[in-house]
Design an enzyme around this catalytic site. Structure first.
Site, PDB file in Angstrom:
ATOM      1  CE1 TYR A  39       0.480   1.714   4.454  1.00  0.00           C
ATOM      2  CE2 TYR A  39       0.738  -0.451   4.226  1.00  0.00           C
ATOM      3  CZ  TYR A  39       0.513   1.073   4.922  1.00  0.00           C
ATOM      4  OH  TYR A  39       1.699   0.973   6.280  1.00  0.00           O
ATOM      5  NE  ARG A  92       7.408   4.396   0.662  1.00  0.00           N
ATOM      6  CZ  ARG A  92       6.387   5.204   1.466  1.00  0.00           C
ATOM      7  NH1 ARG A  92       7.709   5.422   2.960  1.00  0.00           N
ATOM      8  NH2 ARG A  92       5.017   5.939   1.945  1.00  0.00           N
ATOM      9  NE  ARG A 139      -6.354 -19.570   3.716  1.00  0.00           N
ATOM     10  CZ  ARG A 139      -5.465 -20.632   4.081  1.00  0.00           C
ATOM     11  NH1 ARG A 139      -4.787 -22.066   3.327  1.00  0.00           N
ATOM     12  NH2 ARG A 139      -4.131 -20.265   4.686  1.00  0.00           N
ATOM     13  CE  LYS A 188       2.929   2.881   3.534  1.00  0.00           C
ATOM     14  NZ  LYS A 188       3.769   3.424   4.535  1.00  0.00           N
ATOM     15  CD  GLU A 201       9.425   1.373  10.559  1.00  0.00           C
ATOM     16  OE1 GLU A 201       9.970   2.454  10.110  1.00  0.00           O
ATOM     17  OE2 GLU A 201      10.067   0.164  10.009  1.00  0.00           O
ATOM     18  CG  LEU A 210       8.061   2.135   4.703  1.00  0.00           C
ATOM     19  CD1 LEU A 210       8.183   0.967   4.180  1.00  0.00           C
ATOM     20  CD2 LEU A 210       7.140   2.906   5.470  1.00  0.00           C
TER      21      LEU A 210
END
Length: 288
Positions: free
Chosen positions: A37, A56, A104, A151, A183, A208
């Site tokens: 995301y 990114r 799945r 991310k 972080e 990140l």
């Protein structure tokens, strides 16, 4: 600004009301958190640091072998379309890309069609009380996976950390590994030493690569300030002259308490205050 089920979102090629947006129960983002995301700030109806966020996004997709179904230029056009359709002047654009939907199975098919979703959120970014008072941080053990430079939508450790921090009256959690701060749960962590140096961990697989951080580093250097890229301990942070966080949703936010201990005099310091002013000016001037 449209909100809730009234807002317009973009899903797999179409703008549509949020209430009509449907995802498959077999989507791998839902079943395996197999996705990434991005969150981009919007100021004055324009995108902030969009180039950094798109770069990114491409990197995260590349690291996980995810295919972007459209170009980043097309994504920016969609984001502008959502901003206009929802009358958004200040807030965020959220983007989520998953590998797609299929039966799945841990081993995914090679011909999956990715799922791409974008939506807007109204949020006050500039005139917020926390920027004038500072926020409180709680330190917690870092229980996340080893590839924090991607991310990923797999955010359960951060969700639990933020919940624990809130239960103790804190606004953010700082993750700690081997005695050092890595972080924030949803931010980059910094301290300012008593001799005026800005300190923050260097980019690595432990953290990140923050887009707001990247922009701020350049702005700080242009302003004669330097960033010392190294790890710091919780004790060093508590003894610092100032502390702060950065993210797309907070810009530059002063930290005035860590684990209940005041930082400096317990008020936002002059360096952080100036950095926030510099960044907000940058955001307004460069947003597009």
């Amino acid at each position: 600004m449209a909100g809730g089920q009234d807002r317009i979102v973009w899903l797999n090629g179409s703008y549509l009301p949020a209430a009509e947006a449907k995802l498959s129960i077999f989507d791998r983002g839902f079943l395996f958190a197999d996705g990434i995301y991005e969150v981009t700030a919007v100021l004055d109806g324009k995108l902030v640091d969009s180039d950094l966020h798109m770069a990114r996004l491409e990197r995260s997709a590349r690291e996980l072998g995810l295919r972007l179904p459209i170009t980043t230029a097309a994504i920016e056009e969609i984001e502008h379309g959502l901003i206009e359709r929802n009358g958004l002047q200040e807030g965020l654009v959220y983007l989520q890309l998953t590998r797609g939907a299929e039966e799945r199975n841990f081993l995914f098919g090679e011909e999956l069609e990715p799922t791409l979703l974008l939506l807007t959120q109204a949020k006050v970014l500039v005139d917020v009380a926390a920027a004038r008072t500072g926020i409180a941080v709680k330190t917690l053990a870092d229980l996340r996976w080893a590839r924090r430079d991607i991310k990923s939508v797999s955010l359960l450790p951060q969700v639990l950390a933020k919940r624990e921090a809130k239960a103790e009256g804190c606004d953010e959690a700082w993750m700690v590994e081997d005695g050092h701060v890595t972080e924030g749960a949803s931010s980059t962590a910094y301290i300012i030493t008593h001799d005026g140096k800005i300190v923050s961990p260097a980019n690595s697989q432990r953290t990140l690569p923050g887009c707001t951080r990247q922009a701020l580093v350049q702005l700080a250097e242009e302003g004669g300030l330097t960033l010392e890229q190294r790890r710091f301990t919780v004790e060093e942070a508590q003894a610092a002259a100032e502390a702060f966080i950065t993210s797309a949703s907070t810009f530059v936010m002063p930290v005035t308490r860590i684990d209940g201990k005041p930082i400096g005099d317990g008020k936002p310091g002059p360096v952080v205050t100036r950095l926030r002013e510099i960044y907000v000016d940058h955001a307004r001037a460069s947003a597009r």
